[in-house]
Design a protein around this motif. Structure first.
Motif, PDB file in Angstrom:
ATOM      1  N   THR A 137       0.818  -1.253  -0.141  1.00 60.55           N
ATOM      2  CA  THR A 137      -0.145   0.095  -0.117  1.00 60.55           C
ATOM      3  C   THR A 137       0.789   1.212  -0.032  1.00 60.55           C
ATOM      4  N   LEU A 138       2.206   1.203   0.195  1.00 59.72           N
ATOM      5  CA  LEU A 138       3.031   2.300   0.400  1.00 59.72           C
ATOM      6  C   LEU A 138       4.124   2.438  -0.939  1.00 59.72           C
ATOM      7  N   ALA A 139       3.887   1.647  -1.882  1.00 58.91           N
ATOM      8  CA  ALA A 139       4.762   1.771  -3.060  1.00 58.91           C
ATOM      9  C   ALA A 139       5.009   3.150  -3.513  1.00 58.91           C
ATOM     10  N   LYS A 140       4.037   3.911  -3.593  1.00 60.91           N
ATOM     11  CA  LYS A 140       4.002   5.355  -4.239  1.00 60.91           C
ATOM     12  C   LYS A 140       4.074   6.491  -3.286  1.00 60.91           C
ATOM     13  N   ALA A 141       4.274   5.897  -1.944  1.00 61.59           N
ATOM     14  CA  ALA A 141       4.269   6.919  -0.697  1.00 61.59           C
ATOM     15  C   ALA A 141       5.809   7.856  -0.982  1.00 61.59           C
ATOM     16  N   THR A 143       7.459  12.422  -0.389  1.00 58.16           N
ATOM     17  CA  THR A 143       7.057  13.625   0.261  1.00 58.16           C
ATOM     18  C   THR A 143       5.976  14.251  -0.481  1.00 58.16           C
ATOM     19  N   THR A 144       5.675  13.994  -1.512  1.00 58.84           N
ATOM     20  CA  THR A 144       4.757  14.693  -2.261  1.00 58.84           C
ATOM     21  C   THR A 144       3.196  14.079  -2.166  1.00 58.84           C
ATOM     22  N   HIS A 145       3.296  12.858  -1.874  1.00 59.45           N
ATOM     23  CA  HIS A 145       1.786  11.894  -1.858  1.00 59.45           C
ATOM     24  C   HIS A 145       1.834  11.601  -0.426  1.00 59.45           C
ATOM     25  N   THR A 146       2.241  12.473   0.794  1.00 55.71           N
ATOM     26  CA  THR A 146       2.151  12.089   2.116  1.00 55.71           C
ATOM     27  C   THR A 146       1.628  13.379   2.694  1.00 55.71           C
ATOM     28  N   THR A 147       0.747  13.259   3.718  1.00 58.44           N
ATOM     29  CA  THR A 147       0.221  14.311   4.556  1.00 58.44           C
ATOM     30  C   THR A 147       0.798  14.058   5.928  1.00 58.44           C
ATOM     31  N   HIS A 148       1.328  15.132   6.628  1.00 62.77           N
ATOM     32  CA  HIS A 148       1.920  15.126   7.972  1.00 62.77           C
ATOM     33  C   HIS A 148       0.756  15.828   8.996  1.00 62.77           C
ATOM     34  N   THR A 149       0.399  14.844   9.900  1.00 60.32           N
ATOM     35  CA  THR A 149      -0.807  15.271  10.671  1.00 60.32           C
ATOM     36  C   THR A 149      -0.793  14.947  12.173  1.00 60.32           C
ATOM     37  N   HIS A 198      -0.321   8.200   4.007  1.00 62.18           N
ATOM     38  CA  HIS A 198      -0.374   7.891   2.409  1.00 62.18           C
ATOM     39  C   HIS A 198      -1.842   6.951   2.339  1.00 62.18           C
ATOM     40  N   GLN A 199      -2.765   7.668   1.670  1.00 61.69           N
ATOM     41  CA  GLN A 199      -3.965   7.016   1.716  1.00 61.69           C
ATOM     42  C   GLN A 199      -4.467   6.339   2.919  1.00 61.69           C
ATOM     43  N   ASN A 200      -4.423   7.040   4.012  1.00 64.46           N
ATOM     44  CA  ASN A 200      -4.995   6.754   5.191  1.00 64.46           C
ATOM     45  C   ASN A 200      -4.070   5.636   5.878  1.00 64.46           C
ATOM     46  N   HIS A 201      -2.913   5.142   5.342  1.00 70.23           N
ATOM     47  CA  HIS A 201      -2.047   4.450   6.006  1.00 70.23           C
ATOM     48  C   HIS A 201      -0.871   5.008   6.532  1.00 70.23           C
ATOM     49  N   VAL A 202      -0.345   4.515   7.579  1.00 71.89           N
ATOM     50  CA  VAL A 202       0.752   5.131   8.438  1.00 71.89           C
ATOM     51  C   VAL A 202       2.101   4.967   7.956  1.00 71.89           C
ATOM     52  N   VAL A 203       2.719   5.969   7.345  1.00 75.02           N
ATOM     53  CA  VAL A 203       4.114   5.707   6.650  1.00 75.02           C
ATOM     54  C   VAL A 203       5.278   6.053   7.793  1.00 75.02           C
ATOM     55  N   GLN A 263       9.329   0.154   4.166  1.00 75.97           N
ATOM     56  CA  GLN A 263       9.181   0.214   2.745  1.00 75.97           C
ATOM     57  C   GLN A 263       9.489   1.589   2.163  1.00 75.97           C
ATOM     58  N   THR A 264       9.453   2.524   3.190  1.00 76.67           N
ATOM     59  CA  THR A 264       9.816   3.942   2.590  1.00 76.67           C
ATOM     60  C   THR A 264      10.754   4.537   3.229  1.00 76.67           C
ATOM     61  N   ARG A 265      11.784   3.986   3.762  1.00 76.36           N
ATOM     62  CA  ARG A 265      13.067   4.652   4.194  1.00 76.36           C
ATOM     63  C   ARG A 265      13.935   5.197   3.098  1.00 76.36           C
ATOM     64  N   HIS A 266      14.521   6.235   3.473  1.00 73.68           N
ATOM     65  CA  HIS A 266      15.313   6.990   2.447  1.00 73.68           C
ATOM     66  C   HIS A 266      14.897   8.018   1.405  1.00 73.68           C
ATOM     67  N   ARG A 267      13.250   8.099   1.795  1.00 74.69           N
ATOM     68  CA  ARG A 267      12.460   8.855   0.903  1.00 74.69           C
ATOM     69  C   ARG A 267      12.265  10.457   1.531  1.00 74.69           C
ATOM     70  N   HIS A 268      13.058  10.662   2.617  1.00 73.71           N
ATOM     71  CA  HIS A 268      12.758  12.121   3.328  1.00 73.71           C
ATOM     72  C   HIS A 268      11.735  12.256   3.975  1.00 73.71           C
TER      73      HIS A 268
END
Length: 439
Positions: A137-141, A143-149, A198-203, A263-268
């Motif tokens: 579910t996080l393949a495309k996560a 900094t652009t497609h992620t919200t910080h809440t 990212h799409q309601n999944h915790v990154v 899955q999303t390490r090194h993507r800042h």
């Protein structure tokens, strides 16, 4: 030799009891604290490492390099401890460097029967079986497609799927995440819970504590060593150990935990999350900081996110075997003044500590700590420069030019436009020889 990650020698009591019963006359079983594991003069035939997930990866890798006849044991799930992070990251290192290693898994529990209903209920109620978001579910996560809440904890308690993903990520990333962490996450009055979604999944997730803002009389008591208030780790350390009394009255945010989905390490994403938190609290906090067991990789992460090291402990932690670092980022003019004072003090004292209490620190870590401090003059006289030239290109020996060589090396390692022209190998040699005073 027996080594235990947590809680130290007490964790090995049962092993020593049974060993003495089997071989009462055999004195060749020794306990070694993690902090001494890589420097002990003992040459054991076998290492037994218990609760290995509690130890930092650099220490585990160092043990593996030192002794290949070694057994790592750890609990990978449940209330005794969690080792998923260890499983994921250390297994990769084992596969690469010791491909013939063997894994032995205990399928049946000792203290209770398989599928025990009470144990299953406890796991479920305390979120010890919480799982991260599925990697697919996080393949495309990014900094652009992620919200910080900033998550409302009442809402989080009502949204069990989101809570389980969040807690599952913390369980994966941090050893010994316990039910008390779940309690603190939901109920601690000075705690905030942030998440990157990212799409309601915790990154990514971060637990942030609000510290400081203490009265002046409390600051005086901390400064004079009469009081150590709980829940104010950064202000207390800066006031008591560094001697900046005003730190206790400042409002400081502290990163208690931060975790990123493997899955999303090194993507800042973690850096973006920290930036969002700092921006949100610009008018509320004077500074933003964290404390952690120092490794070169972790320090570089915090530095890239705008946090500067201001303190390093002179003794490694008994459990981790790592020296503790504190990093700080100013958010207000008051915080900037405190940050500047801390950085100047750190820059002044660090080179001397590295030649004394931290003489055996990894030179790459030492060099990372040295760079970049506030600008420092090299204080070299024309006579000093003549001596240095004679040492480098003429007959003068290094042993009689130690002082100017130290000043020049310190200047070079802490000045960006010079630092960037040195190779990693050159910086490592200069740190070892000139700063840490090795042969």
């Amino acid at each position: 030799v027996v080594l235990a990650g947590f809680p130290g020698q007490a964790a090995t009591a049962s092993l020593f009891k049974h060993a003495r019963a089997l071989a009462p006359d055999n004195p060749n079983l020794h306990f070694i604290p993690p902090a001494d594991a890589l420097i002990t003069p003992l040459q054991p035939a076998l290492w037994l490492v218990d609760e290995a997930a509690a130890l930092p990866l650099p220490l585990l890798r160092g043990l593996l390099e030192r002794q290949h006849r070694i057994a790592f044991a750890t609990t990978i799930h449940g209330y005794e401890g969690t080792g998923q992070g260890f499983t994921i990251r250390f297994r990769q290192h084992l596969d690469q460097h010791t491909p013939r290693w063997r894994a032995i898994h205990m399928a049946h529990p000792i203290r209770f029967g398989p599928n025990d209903p009470l144990e299953r209920f406890g796991f479920d109620a305390l979120c010890l079986n919480a799982a991260m978001a599925p990697p697919t579910t996080l393949a495309k996560a990014n900094t652009t497609h992620t919200t910080h809440t900033l998550l409302c904890r009442h809402t989080l308690a009502q949204n069990e799927p989101l809570l389980r993903q969040l807690f599952g990520l913390l369980v994966q990333a941090h050893y010994r995440t316990t039910p008390s962490d779940l309690h603190r996450l939901l109920d601690a009055p000075n705690m905030e819970v942030w998440a990157s979604l990212h799409q309601n999944h915790v990154v990514a997730a971060a637990l942030i504590a609000h510290e400081g803002g203490l009265p002046h009389e409390t600051a005086d008591a901390i400064y004079n060593g009469r009081l150590r208030p709980r829940g104010h780790m950064l202000p207390e350390t800066l006031t008591c150990h560094l001697g900046f009394k005003q730190a206790a009255t400042c409002h400081i945010g502290r990163v208690v935990r931060i975790a990123v989905h493997p899955q999303t390490r090194h993507r800042h994403i973690a850096s973006a999350l920290l930036h969002t938190i700092a921006k949100h609290h610009t008018q509320r906090w004077d500074a933003f900081g964290a404390g952690f067991g120092a490794t070169e990789g972790l320090l570089r992460f915090w530095q890239s996110a705008g946090f500067d090291p201001i303190r390093i402990s002179v003794r490694p932690g008994a459990a981790s075997g790592l020296c503790s670092a504190i990093v700080l980022k100013p958010l207000t003019p008051t915080g900037q003044h405190l940050h500047t004072q801390c950085r100047q003090r750190f820059a002044h004292h660090l080179p001397h500590i590295l030649s004394d209490a931290l003489r055996d620190m990894n030179p790459d870590l030492a060099c990372t700590l040295l760079h970049p401090p506030p600008p420092q003059p090299h204080n070299l006289t024309p006579t000093d420069l003549q001596k240095l030239h004679a040492c480098a290109h003429g007959p003068r020996l290094y042993d009689v030019t130690v002082a100017p060589t130290w000043a020049l090396t310190r200047h070079a390692l802490t000045t960006p436009h010079i630092h960037q022209h040195l190779t990693p190998h050159q910086k490592r040699l200069l740190t070892l020889k000139v700063i840490q005073r090795h042969t």
